[in-house]
Structure formats: C-alpha cells, structure tokens
Design a protein around this motif. Structure first.
Motif, mmCIF file in Angstrom:
data_model
loop_
_atom_site.group_PDB
_atom_site.id
_atom_site.type_symbol
_atom_site.label_atom_id
_atom_site.label_comp_id
_atom_site.label_asym_id
_atom_site.label_seq_id
_atom_site.Cartn_x
_atom_site.Cartn_y
_atom_site.Cartn_z
ATOM 1 N N LYS A 264 -4.298 -1.807 1.299
ATOM 2 C CA LYS A 264 -5.598 -2.428 1.533
ATOM 3 C C LYS A 264 -5.517 -3.516 2.596
ATOM 4 N N VAL A 265 -4.343 -4.096 2.787
ATOM 5 C CA VAL A 265 -4.192 -5.103 3.837
ATOM 6 C C VAL A 265 -3.945 -4.439 5.180
ATOM 7 N N PHE A 266 -3.019 -3.468 5.185
ATOM 8 C CA PHE A 266 -2.573 -2.940 6.469
ATOM 9 C C PHE A 266 -3.531 -1.889 7.032
ATOM 10 N N TYR A 267 -4.069 -1.031 6.172
ATOM 11 C CA TYR A 267 -4.974 0.011 6.663
ATOM 12 C C TYR A 267 -5.931 0.396 5.540
ATOM 13 N N PRO A 268 -6.993 -0.423 5.354
ATOM 14 C CA PRO A 268 -7.875 -0.262 4.185
ATOM 15 C C PRO A 268 -8.468 1.135 4.027
ATOM 16 N N GLU A 269 -8.756 1.814 5.165
ATOM 17 C CA GLU A 269 -9.395 3.118 5.084
ATOM 18 C C GLU A 269 -8.546 4.115 4.291
ATOM 19 N N ALA A 270 -7.209 3.891 4.291
ATOM 20 C CA ALA A 270 -6.329 4.846 3.626
ATOM 21 C C ALA A 270 -6.039 4.468 2.179
ATOM 22 N N SER A 271 -6.645 3.374 1.707
ATOM 23 C CA SER A 271 -6.250 2.888 0.382
ATOM 24 C C SER A 271 -6.589 3.878 -0.726
ATOM 25 N N ALA A 272 -7.570 4.752 -0.490
ATOM 26 C CA ALA A 272 -7.917 5.716 -1.527
ATOM 27 C C ALA A 272 -7.002 6.936 -1.491
ATOM 28 N N THR A 273 -6.277 7.112 -0.382
ATOM 29 C CA THR A 273 -5.479 8.331 -0.246
ATOM 30 C C THR A 273 -3.983 8.100 -0.341
ATOM 31 N N VAL A 274 -3.537 6.835 -0.210
ATOM 32 C CA VAL A 274 -2.101 6.578 -0.097
ATOM 33 C C VAL A 274 -1.331 7.122 -1.302
ATOM 34 N N ILE A 275 -1.939 7.012 -2.492
ATOM 35 C CA ILE A 275 -1.241 7.481 -3.692
ATOM 36 C C ILE A 275 -1.012 8.995 -3.646
ATOM 37 N N PHE A 276 -1.958 9.713 -3.057
ATOM 38 C CA PHE A 276 -1.811 11.167 -2.997
ATOM 39 C C PHE A 276 -0.774 11.567 -1.947
ATOM 40 N N ILE A 277 -0.687 10.757 -0.889
ATOM 41 C CA ILE A 277 0.358 11.032 0.113
ATOM 42 C C ILE A 277 1.727 10.877 -0.549
ATOM 43 N N ILE A 278 1.871 9.801 -1.333
ATOM 44 C CA ILE A 278 3.138 9.593 -2.038
ATOM 45 C C ILE A 278 3.396 10.749 -2.996
ATOM 46 N N MET A 279 2.329 11.216 -3.646
ATOM 47 C CA MET A 279 2.494 12.315 -4.602
ATOM 48 C C MET A 279 3.047 13.556 -3.902
ATOM 49 N N VAL A 280 2.512 13.851 -2.713
ATOM 50 C CA VAL A 280 2.978 15.026 -1.978
ATOM 51 C C VAL A 280 4.460 14.874 -1.640
ATOM 52 N N ILE A 281 4.819 13.676 -1.148
ATOM 53 C CA ILE A 281 6.216 13.461 -0.761
ATOM 54 C C ILE A 281 7.131 13.600 -1.973
ATOM 55 N N VAL A 282 6.736 12.987 -3.094
ATOM 56 C CA VAL A 282 7.573 13.046 -4.296
ATOM 57 C C VAL A 282 7.702 14.486 -4.792
ATOM 58 N N LEU A 283 6.602 15.223 -4.777
ATOM 59 C CA LEU A 283 6.661 16.604 -5.262
ATOM 60 C C LEU A 283 7.568 17.464 -4.385
ATOM 61 N N LEU A 284 7.586 17.166 -3.067
ATOM 62 C CA LEU A 284 8.454 17.931 -2.170
ATOM 63 C C LEU A 284 9.922 17.589 -2.421
#
Lengths: 294, 408
Positions: A264-284
């Motif tokens: 939310k500090v560095f790039y607020p627009e992505a704050s709703a999606t960052v968790i899903f990006i992490i999810m993709v990386i972890v699942l891979l």
C-alpha cells in the motif's frame, strides 16, 4: 535515518503495524478454515458469510436486546457456532464420502443465500457499531496515532490463535482430533465418538469466524458484503500457508498482512492483487504451501 | 360448415394466433422503462430497489389515461461494464424504450454508447462522471441529477474557502473516482490551493483504508478528499476518526456522500461532514409528501438525489412520449431526447429545469452539513442547509466540457 527506499520511516513503521492488524483478521479467519479443512476435508466457502453473521449478531444483540460488546464477544460466536453445528448435522454430514466439489458447491451456495437474506433485510449501506468506551481513544506513538481498539484486536487475535493451537497440539482432545484426521475408523474403534467430534469442530471453526466478525464490527461498516471482500484473500492465505496447517495459516495470515501493508505504500494499485501473486509463486515452488506436507 | 380436418386445423391456427396478435398490439402500445441498477452491491441503498420504486411511483402517478401502458422492469448490473453492456443491448433489442439510473460511471458510460448505437433513450442518474456530458457526451443521453463537477464546485469550493488549501486525495481507482478527483483538483488549483498527492485504491474490494489515511496524514495536507462513494466513503470516515486524523485538525472532504451513507455511519461518526446533494427529503412539503409515498414502497430506505432523479426523469420521459405519440417515440430515441431537451422538466421535487444541448440538466445544488446527534430530532433528520448554488452556476459551463454536440 529518515527514509527507507524514499519512504519516510514513520510512515513505514505505521504501515507495518497496520499490516499486523489486518494480518490478525486474516490469521483468525484462515485458522478456522484450516481447522475445518484439516478434520472435515470440507472447503468451507460459508466462512465469509459466517464472519459477517458474527458482526450482525453483535449488532442485533446491541440494538434489539441492549447487550453490549463484551457479552457479544462471547454470545455471538456461540450463537453463530450453533448455526454451524445445525448446518453440519443437517447438510454437510451428507457430503463426507463425496468429492470435494460437492462440499464447495454446498457451502458456496449457502454463503450466497445468507448474504442475500441479510442484504434483503438490512440493505447494503451497513449498520453503525461503536467502539466500546473502554477501548476508544488512541495512543500517540510518535510515528502514528495507534487506536486502542486496533491494539486490542491484535492482542486478542493472537490469544485466540495461540489457544486454538495449544488445544489442538497439546491436549488430549487435540490428540483425538489429530488422530481422527489420520484414521477415523480406528479412533472410533477405541470408543471415541468421532461424528460428534467432527460436528463440534465445525462449530468451533465457525465460532472463530464469528469471533473475528465481532472484532471487525466496530472498525468496518457492518454490512452483508463484509465477508465477501475478505474471504477470497483468506483462502489465498490458507493455500499459501498449506491447506490444513494450523500454525502455517496463522503465521501466513500475519505475514501477508504485513506484505499487503507495505504494498500500500510502494504501489497502492497492486495492494488487492499482491497476495495472489505470492500465491502463484508459492504454488509453483511449493505446491503443498509454505507449511504444508506434500 | 363440415367438420373437415382442414377446418379444424385452420381453427386451431386462428385460436393460437389470437393471443399472439393481441400481445403484439399491446407491445406496440406499451412504453417500457428499464431500471438498470446495483441491486446487490455496495451502491444498493444509494440506488438499487429504491430507484426502481421511484420509477414505479412515476409510472403510477403518470397514470393510464394517456392511451398507452407503462411497464417498469429492473435488472442488476453488478457494477460490471460487461454485464451492463450485454443487458443494454438485449433490452434495447427487445423493445426497451428507456434505460434509467445506471450507477457506477464505467457502466453508465458504456450503456450511453449502446443507447446511441441503437438510437434509444438513456437517462443517466446514478453515474457521476461529468464526462457523460463532456468528452463522451451522446445525443441520446441526458445526465439528470448531479455530476462530479457539481460536487467538486460545491463541496470542494466551500472547503477551500474555509481555509483548506492543501489537499490529498484518496481515490477509487475507476472512471468515477478519477473524474471526481480531477474536477476537484482543478477547483482547488484555480482557487489558489495545492494538491500534495493522491492514492488510488482498488475498487471494489478495499475495506481497510487506514494505510492510505496514514499516507494522507504524512503528506501534511490540510484536507483529505475522498473521491469515492458508498461503503468506501463510510469506511474512510470511520477510520479517519479512529486514527485521530480529525483531532489533529485535518479536514475531511467526502466529495460524494448520500443521506443513506450518513444513516449507515451514524451521526456520531458523520457529524460535521459537509456534502452536496441536489435533493433532500426534508426540504419542503412537496418533498416530504413524496418521501412518504416512497416509504410505502421501500419502508427502510429514505430517498436521495438519485432516487428523486429517477422519479423526475421517468416522469419527464413519459410526458414527452405522451406529447409526441407512442409510434414516433418508439421510432427514434434521438427524437425523444431532443423533445425532452426542448421543453423544461417540471415536477414536485426539482421544480422547472432546463436541459442543455450537451445533455446536462440544470438544477440547483445544495451544500449540507451533517447534524450532530443532539440536533437531529426525528428519523433520518441528518442535514442542515449551508448554501445553495443556482442552477446556472452549479454545473460546468457548456463550452468547457469538450462535448462534440456543442458548436463552438
């Protein structure tokens, strides 16, 4: 040093703390989901609606019966937990031998119905619920104003998580639960009433969601959508932590709250999606999740 | 007549066709109004079932004495442009004569495009973006009750005049939020103020705004402008109070706030906020009488400017159709809209109002302050009037919007 990566230090500390507070909600909700999945093998999509019901029951207790926050903290989880018990006995118990998909469909459908009923009855604008007077006010930490109530949420959520973890890992009841997860017929053969244990576990998981709902009522507007917005993130938290892993879901809940806060500090627009990006990386990288067993 | 197989078949065919031809005759003589709105999401109380009820109230008051039937149909667009566009196409293709309301600017703009393509009428009430009568204006669209420019001028202007000359925006990241932020920022700058920053929050799906509020506080702006609506604004105001922003002297400018949002927050939290609407239920005897009729239809939700706009828009549309005749009205949406622009609308809620060539309907806007709990004496007694902006002053001058319908 006043700045880290161009962000003023006080702002950064503030965001870390806020992330921790949001993480507390994620942790409590994902804990309930993990407990239910671990024992019942059901992916409980109704969890968001049950979180919302917890907040609404607190609101109803106050407005219809004049019962305040502190009693609601006990009564609301009990009442909503009871509806969970009834739900498990009447519907969910029919699905244990079937594919996961049926459980998902049932609980997802139920959550749509519950939200629809509340929306029809109370509209979507939400209901006001005040912070209890004992917990209102704020501490001035220098770098930010810390509302007393938010501090209370973190402490209480930690307490609830640790208690649940201790019950499951360190008590005889927890040992039965874990054994039943591995081999239910064998545990039943030793004279333990496994179906009742399963019912109560579901009720307890639901009660945890309702407890989080009561905690959330004074902060967010109490409205029928409040669960929908959170639950998808919470599912991602459970998947990242490892399905069914209790410690994993708690640690991941707090961790991801902090990651989200920093986004939310560095790039607020992505704050709703960052968790899903992490999810993709972890699942891979680790398909079973960070703390799951493959 | 002998009972031959041929006669029986012919008779059967004729009986079958009878209701069909009757239905066709009825369809040709029925004016259909489709209220496309948010029935299930965050804007439900600000628009939703109460918008539908308002259109039904207009149809009921208009009556059946004009030689045609009026049918009001409702649908939920789920705040999604793709759903809205598909529904609009389907509706217009199946003989819908007017689409009404359509909250969520991204959906409203998309529906406006479809109305133009199909040569039908569209009265936009719920969407706020001033682009509706600016760069993206359409000859088939009228913007009825309010827009982002009106909100910016009234709420924004008043806040700057009260000394709030440095701003930070918390903006919903879609067409409406961007338009509201842009229009307000222009006002602040032209009044000599400065914009210190802004943060775009994902929509829908953001519930915790504390992180954004903290950034706003760190910017040291005197005013935080909320360029969002509904539950987002409610959460912002609630959390700003919780984090002590107001106690530190920071002013909150809720740029779009409805009376229903105030109800949702409670006066304890909302007191002292200023906001702009073009209608308030407790303004005069006529608005109170209308509100009473509306409460019979939707007992739990008082009407705001969008609901009043849906009523007034539907009524003006029906009067126009009655004046030009159903066949002519069905033949061309453009003709209907032109006729609607040619004569001023006139009803109990807004009085007489003209509609400009770019589709902007001109009505006064009112700056309200939310009452304290002690000042409120009856249910939904939430606003006190601070200032009125005349109809000619309230909206963007016609030459400045960049609408292609306006000859410069």
């Amino acid at each position: 040093m006043d700045e880290i990566f161009g962000i003023p230090t006080p702002l950064l500390f503030g965001q870390l703390l806020l992330g921790l507070i949001n993480g507390a909600f994620y942790a409590m909700l994902s804990l309930g989901l993990a407990v239910i999945f671990g024992l019942l093998n059901i992916i409980n999509f109704t969890h968001g609606a049950q979180f919302m019901m917890g907040a609404f029951v607190a609101w109803m207790l106050l407005n219809y019966l004049g019962i305040g926050y502190w009693w609601a903290l006990i009564l609301s989880p009990l009442l909503v937990g009871l509806t969970g018990v009834i739900l498990e006995r009447t519907m969910i118990c029919q699905l244990y031998k079937m594919d996961h998909l049926y459980g998902m469909l049932l609980t997802f459908g139920l959550s749509l119905i519950l939200e629809g009923v509340f929306r029809n009855q109370y509209g979507s604008s939400g209901m006001p619920y005040r912070i209890p007077p004992e917990l209102s006010g704020a501490w001035d930490l220098g770098f930010m104003f810390m509302p007393v109530y938010r501090g209370w949420v973190v402490v209480f959520a930690l307490f609830a998580c640790i208690t649940t973890w201790l019950v499951i890992e360190k008590t005889r009841l927890g040992a039965y639960l874990r054994a039943a997860t591995e081999n239910a017929p064998l545990v039943q053969a030793f004279g333990v009433n496994v179906p009742r244990m399963i019912t109560l576990t579901y009720g307890a998981g639901v009660a945890l969601a309702a407890l989080a709902g009561v905690l959330a009522a004074p902060i967010y507007s109490v409205n029928p959508q409040m669960g929908t917005n959170l639950i998808i993130v919470v599912f991602a938290v459970v998947v990242i932590g490892g399905m069914g892993s209790i410690l994993g879901s708690v640690l991941t809940g707090f961790g991801l709250g902090i990651v989200e806060g920093l986004t939310k500090v560095f790039y607020p627009e992505a704050s709703a999606t960052v968790i899903f990006i992490i999810m993709v990386i972890v699942l891979l990288a680790r398909p079973a999740g960070l703390f799951g067993r493959a | 007549m002998s009972l031959s197989r041929r006669n029986i078949l012919a008779g059967a065919a004729a009986t079958g066709a009878l209701p069909l031809s009757l239905a066709r005759a009825q369809a040709a003589n029925t004016i259909r109004i489709g209220v496309m709105t948010d029935m299930s999401g965050t804007y439900r109380d600000n628009t939703g079932p109460t918008s539908v009820a308002a259109a039904r109230e207009a149809a009921a008051e208009f009556g059946a004495s004009h030689g045609f039937r009026v049918e009001v149909i409702e649908a939920d667009h789920q705040n999604r442009p793709d759903v809205g566009v598909n529904l609009a196409r389907q509706w217009y293709d199946q003989g819908m004569d007017l689409i009404l309301d359509v909250p969520t600017s991204s959906v409203g703009l998309a529906v406006s495009g479809v109305a133009r393509e199909k040569n039908k009428s569209y009265i936009c009430v719920g969407s706020a973006t001033a682009d509706m009568t600016g760069a993206q204006c359409s000859p088939n669209t009228i913007h009825w009750a309010y827009d982002t420019f009106m909100l910016a001028r009234s709420t924004g202007g008043a806040t700057v005049r009260a000394g709030g000359d440095t701003w930070f925006f918390i903006t919903a990241d879609y067409a409406f939020g961007h338009a509201l932020e842009r229009d307000t920022a222009n006002f602040v700058r032209s009044a000599g103020g400065r914009i210190l920053g802004q943060v775009r929050t994902p929509f829908p799906g953001t519930t915790d705004f504390s992180a954004f509020l903290l950034q706003a506080q760190a910017s040291r702006a005197k005013v935080i402008g909320f360029a969002n609506a509904g539950a987002d604004t409610q959460n912002c105001v609630k959390q700003a109070a919780e984090f002590g922003l107001t106690r530190r002297g920071i002013k909150l400018a809720s740029l779009l706030l409805f009376v229903n949002d105030v109800h949702g927050m409670g006066l304890q939290v909302a007191q002292g906020l200023v906001c702009t609407e073009s209608f308030y239920w407790d303004m005069n005897d006529k608005t109170r009488a209308w509100t009473e009729r509306m409460l019979r239809r939707v007992p739990t939700n008082y009407p705001n400017m969008i609901h009043a706009g849906c009523y007034s828009g539907a009524l003006h549309f029906l009067k126009t159709v009655a004046a030009m005749g159903v066949p002519a009205a069905k033949a061309s949406g453009l003709d209907v809209v032109n006729r609607m622009k040619a004569q001023p609308s006139d009803d109990d809620l807004f009085g007489k109002a003209t509609i400009r060539a770019d589709g902007r309907r001109l009505i006064p806007s009112y700056l309200f302050e939310v009452k304290t709990p002690a000042e409120s004496t009856k249910p939904w007694d939430y606003y006190k009037l601070l200032q009125t902006t005349a109809a000619e002053e309230a909206f963007r001058p016609i030459g400045e919007g960049g609408c292609s319908l306006v000859r410069s």
